[in-house]
Design an enzyme around this catalytic site. Structure first.
Site, PDB file in Angstrom:
ATOM      1  N   CYS A  62       0.841  -1.210   0.000  1.00 18.85           N
ATOM      2  CA  CYS A  62       0.000   0.000   0.000  1.00 18.85           C
ATOM      3  C   CYS A  62       0.877   1.261   0.000  1.00 18.85           C
ATOM      4  O   CYS A  62       1.728   1.426   0.887  1.00 18.85           O
ATOM      5  CB  CYS A  62      -0.907   0.002   1.228  1.00 18.85           C
ATOM      6  SG  CYS A  62      -1.875   1.531   1.392  1.00 18.85           S
ATOM      7  N   CYS A  65       0.436   3.678   3.369  1.00 14.41           N
ATOM      8  CA  CYS A  65       0.931   3.314   4.691  1.00 14.41           C
ATOM      9  C   CYS A  65       2.237   4.060   4.967  1.00 14.41           C
ATOM     10  O   CYS A  65       2.895   4.530   4.036  1.00 14.41           O
ATOM     11  CB  CYS A  65       1.160   1.803   4.766  1.00 14.41           C
ATOM     12  SG  CYS A  65      -0.367   0.827   4.872  1.00 14.41           S
ATOM     13  N   HIS A 127      -3.829   0.784   8.266  1.00  8.46           N
ATOM     14  CA  HIS A 127      -4.362   0.361   6.966  1.00  8.46           C
ATOM     15  C   HIS A 127      -5.759  -0.239   7.093  1.00  8.46           C
ATOM     16  O   HIS A 127      -6.658   0.110   6.318  1.00  8.46           O
ATOM     17  CB  HIS A 127      -3.410  -0.655   6.329  1.00  8.46           C
ATOM     18  CG  HIS A 127      -3.846  -1.121   4.972  1.00  8.46           C
ATOM     19  ND1 HIS A 127      -3.558  -0.422   3.820  1.00  8.46           N
ATOM     20  CD2 HIS A 127      -4.573  -2.198   4.595  1.00  8.46           C
ATOM     21  CE1 HIS A 127      -4.074  -1.057   2.783  1.00  8.46           C
ATOM     22  NE2 HIS A 127      -4.695  -2.134   3.220  1.00  8.46           N
ATOM     23  N   ASN A 167     -14.345   8.501  -1.279  1.00  4.49           N
ATOM     24  CA  ASN A 167     -14.923   7.307  -1.886  1.00  4.49           C
ATOM     25  C   ASN A 167     -14.557   6.135  -0.986  1.00  4.49           C
ATOM     26  O   ASN A 167     -13.379   5.905  -0.726  1.00  4.49           O
ATOM     27  CB  ASN A 167     -14.359   7.070  -3.285  1.00  4.49           C
ATOM     28  CG  ASN A 167     -14.638   8.211  -4.233  1.00  4.49           C
ATOM     29  OD1 ASN A 167     -15.679   8.833  -4.168  1.00  4.49           O
ATOM     30  ND2 ASN A 167     -13.690   8.502  -5.117  1.00  4.49           N
ATOM     31  N   HIS A 178      -6.666   1.849   1.624  1.00  7.94           N
ATOM     32  CA  HIS A 178      -6.265   2.561   2.840  1.00  7.94           C
ATOM     33  C   HIS A 178      -7.239   3.709   3.108  1.00  7.94           C
ATOM     34  O   HIS A 178      -7.669   4.389   2.163  1.00  7.94           O
ATOM     35  CB  HIS A 178      -4.848   3.111   2.662  1.00  7.94           C
ATOM     36  CG  HIS A 178      -4.217   3.589   3.925  1.00  7.94           C
ATOM     37  ND1 HIS A 178      -3.261   2.869   4.595  1.00  7.94           N
ATOM     38  CD2 HIS A 178      -4.418   4.715   4.657  1.00  7.94           C
ATOM     39  CE1 HIS A 178      -2.884   3.539   5.669  1.00  7.94           C
ATOM     40  NE2 HIS A 178      -3.582   4.658   5.735  1.00  7.94           N
ATOM     41  N   HIS A 180      -8.747   6.954   3.225  1.00  8.67           N
ATOM     42  CA  HIS A 180      -8.315   8.252   2.707  1.00  8.67           C
ATOM     43  C   HIS A 180      -9.458   8.919   1.957  1.00  8.67           C
ATOM     44  O   HIS A 180     -10.429   8.285   1.557  1.00  8.67           O
ATOM     45  CB  HIS A 180      -7.115   8.095   1.769  1.00  8.67           C
ATOM     46  CG  HIS A 180      -7.460   7.511   0.429  1.00  8.67           C
ATOM     47  ND1 HIS A 180      -7.781   6.181   0.244  1.00  8.67           N
ATOM     48  CD2 HIS A 180      -7.563   8.095  -0.805  1.00  8.67           C
ATOM     49  CE1 HIS A 180      -8.044   5.956  -1.035  1.00  8.67           C
ATOM     50  NE2 HIS A 180      -7.927   7.098  -1.687  1.00  8.67           N
ATOM     51  N   GLN A 182     -10.102  12.707  -0.701  1.00  7.47           N
ATOM     52  CA  GLN A 182      -9.421  13.538  -1.682  1.00  7.47           C
ATOM     53  C   GLN A 182      -9.988  14.956  -1.643  1.00  7.47           C
ATOM     54  O   GLN A 182     -11.064  15.199  -1.099  1.00  7.47           O
ATOM     55  CB  GLN A 182      -9.598  12.952  -3.090  1.00  7.47           C
ATOM     56  CG  GLN A 182      -9.026  11.553  -3.253  1.00  7.47           C
ATOM     57  CD  GLN A 182      -9.225  11.032  -4.663  1.00  7.47           C
ATOM     58  OE1 GLN A 182      -8.651  11.561  -5.622  1.00  7.47           O
ATOM     59  NE2 GLN A 182     -10.044   9.993  -4.805  1.00  7.47           N
TER      60      GLN A 182
END
Length: 355
Positions: A62, A65, A127, A167, A178, A180, A182
């Site tokens: 990933c 991470c 994660h 999303n 992971h 997150h 945007q």
């Protein structure tokens, strides 16, 4: 970062951040362009370079991470609380390009460069976690992060709107699992906001009041579509919901964007949002895939009025039942007419019962 991109760390308490990016990375190149659809009156962004972006890597590879001595990632530190950095595969380009006024062979299709900025917001270094699993302090920190980035990005030249979103879930189309979100800084005002702003202005002229505020007041008074509420925010299923599961979160006191939220509103949002996300996560046997979309006012330089805009968060899922997804087929994709398989009142009652 090694290729010149910017990375920022946000912490609840001061933490020295001195790690450097040890990777040998080529400079990023983007080829974003925007073409104007004269029929719909909307910009379409073309970003063909994103075809090569990382797609659902295993956890041990990933890129979000923290870095380790054995493997350097997008985040040089060995641990972090919240990290924000420029996307390596952005939909928009941070560099202006000199382009002709129209698309070659199509004089009725205006052309512009895809200038803007795309940032990745990593919610946690863990994660196998999610926003719904964060504690309230971390969720509040993220409100401050959204406010910080929204305010800074709005000052960039030619930026018309800042969009913070998440999303969540492979069914939604995420390419990295992971936790997150945007942030997009668009060089124009998006079609959704243009349409809403026009309707809000028309409503003000006809009725002398704020359309957002009147919708919120009606939902709070009726109560049948309210999912959760606290002293500063109300979460309700809109009576005109188009998604199978959709909740909108409104502050009781009008602000135009996230930076305008005061401390009380930020604290209360973190509490209520975690509540609603928990209901989404536990409605079915598996967590609900969703999109969380902040609806902020356009930037002051956009030319679109901000005075009546009411900040709100739209949270929605394509899951319509256990093991069933809502696909945007002929009516939705072809004519943009949504046909819902659920009713707002039923969904609100279901979510109220989830604990």
């Amino acid at each position: 970062m090694a290729d010149g991109r910017e990375i920022l760390y946000f912490d609840l308490d001061p933490v020295p951040r001195t790690a450097s990016d040890t990777r040998d990375l080529p400079s990023t190149t983007t080829h974003s362009r925007a073409r104007f659809d004269p029929l719909l009156g909307e910009w379409v962004v073309l970003a063909s370079h994103r075809q090569t972006r990382t797609f659902l890597p295993p956890a041990d590879l990933c890129p979000l991470c923290p870095s380790t001595p054995q493997r350097a990632t997008e985040i040089p530190e060995s641990d972090y609380q919240v990290a924000v950095f420029e996307n390596r595969f952005p939909s928009l380009s941070s560099i202006h390009a000199n382009l002709p006024a129209t698309v070659e062979g199509s004089p009725l299709t205006p052309l512009r460069d895809g200038f803007g900025r795309c940032e990745v917001v990593c919610f946690t270094s863990t994660h196998d976690s999610s926003f719904a699993q964060l504690d309230q302090r971390r969720a509040r920190l993220l409100v401050d992060v959204w406010a910080h980035r929204s305010a800074e990005l709005a000052t960039l030249d030619d930026i018309g709107q800042v969009f913070c979103f998440e999303n969540h879930g492979e069914e939604i189309g995420v390419t990295l699992s992971h936790p997150h979100g945007q942030i997009y800084a668009y060089p124009f005002v998006t079609p959704r906001v243009v349409k809403i702003a026009a309707n809000v202005a028309q409503y003000r002229k006809a009725n002398g009041s704020n359309l957002f505020g009147d919708i919120l007041a009606a939902e709070r008074a009726a109560g049948i579509r309210v999912v959760a509420v606290n002293e500063e925010w109300t979460a309700f299923v809109p009576p005109f919901a188009r998604w199978p599961y959709e909740v909108q979160l409104y502050p009781h006191r009008r602000v135009a964007d996230i930076p305008e939220l005061d401390d009380a509103q930020r604290d209360a949002f973190a509490h209520l949002y975690l509540d609603v996300l928990g209901r989404f996560a536990h409605r079915f046997d598996t967590p609900m895939p969703y999109v969380a979309a902040w609806n902020q006012a356009p930037t002051p330089k956009s030319g679109v009025p901000r005075d009546d805009w009411w900040l709100h968060l739209q949270l929605f899922s394509i899951r319509r039942a256990a093991g069933k997804l809502k696909y945007l087929a002929g009516s939705e994709s072809g004519m943009q007419v949504f046909i819902s398989d659920t009713t707002p009142e039923t969904i609100a009652a279901e979510l109220r019962e989830v604990r």
